[in-house]
Design an enzyme around this catalytic site. Structure first.
Site, PDB file in Angstrom:
ATOM      1  N   CYS A   1       0.866  -1.159  -0.103  1.00  0.00           N
ATOM      2  CA  CYS A   1      -0.137  -0.019   0.031  1.00  0.00           C
ATOM      3  C   CYS A   1       0.854   1.263  -0.098  1.00  0.00           C
ATOM      4  O   CYS A   1       2.178   1.076  -0.007  1.00  0.00           O
ATOM      5  CB  CYS A   1      -1.115  -0.091   1.027  1.00  0.00           C
TER       6      CYS A   1
ATOM      7  N   CYS B   1      -2.092   1.534  -4.231  1.00  0.00           N
ATOM      8  CA  CYS B   1      -1.077   2.219  -4.390  1.00  0.00           C
ATOM      9  C   CYS B   1      -0.702   2.511  -6.083  1.00  0.00           C
ATOM     10  O   CYS B   1       0.145   2.972  -6.418  1.00  0.00           O
ATOM     11  CB  CYS B   1       0.378   1.078  -4.346  1.00  0.00           C
TER      12      CYS B   1
ATOM     13  N   CYS C   1       3.442   0.413  -8.279  1.00  0.00           N
ATOM     14  CA  CYS C   1       4.098  -0.980  -8.169  1.00  0.00           C
ATOM     15  C   CYS C   1       4.597  -1.549  -9.423  1.00  0.00           C
ATOM     16  O   CYS C   1       4.025  -1.380 -10.359  1.00  0.00           O
ATOM     17  CB  CYS C   1       2.721  -2.034  -7.782  1.00  0.00           C
TER      18      CYS C   1
END
Length: 142
Positions: A14, A88, A92
């Site tokens: 996150c 997120c 990522c």
């Protein structure tokens, strides 16, 4: 499967690695024991784990007070079989051959323990389903 341990490995990500991903990692460690390698990280880690998340987990007998938010690294993603993101966005890194899941969970940042409890409980349900899929009890050998 992790090349070093032979166990499935999961990375929870996150933004701040202070709430959702910490609770998810704690649930997976608590419920799966040593059947799964567990990591968590954040794209912009906070200073500390969210106190409301610490309290909510303490209420179910899991202590995450000593955890520290960690920076998401390319290596952490490469070393994980399953990468579970929690808000997120595009931060990522994505690698071929990895499995990615996105769990849509409310952000507990700035909220009291009353608001974090339902998030904690929703994460537990998701983690139980994940364990059934990647590390069922029947795989354990004596």
């Amino acid at each position: 499967m992790s090349e070093t341990s032979g166990k499935p490995s999961v990375l929870f990500v996150c933004v701040h690695n202070a709430g959702r991903s910490q609770m998810a990692a704690a649930w997976l460690t608590h419920l799966a024991g040593d059947r799964v390698e567990v990591r968590s990280a954040g794209s912009n880690p906070g200073e500390n784990v969210n106190p409301a998340a610490v309290e909510a987990m303490r209420e179910v007998g899991i202590d995450i007070s000593a955890e520290v938010p960690k920076m998401l690294t390319v290596d952490a993603v490469k070393e994980s079989d399953v990468c579970i993101t929690m808000g997120c966005g595009d931060t990522c890194p994505v690698f071929p051959g990895k499995r990615y899941l996105d769990w849509q969970l409310e952000d507990p940042a700035g909220q009291g323990v009353e608001a974090v409890r339902p998030i904690r409980d929703e994460i537990k349900v998701l983690v139980v389903g994940l364990i059934k899929e990647i590390a069922p009890e029947s795989e354990v050998t004596a």
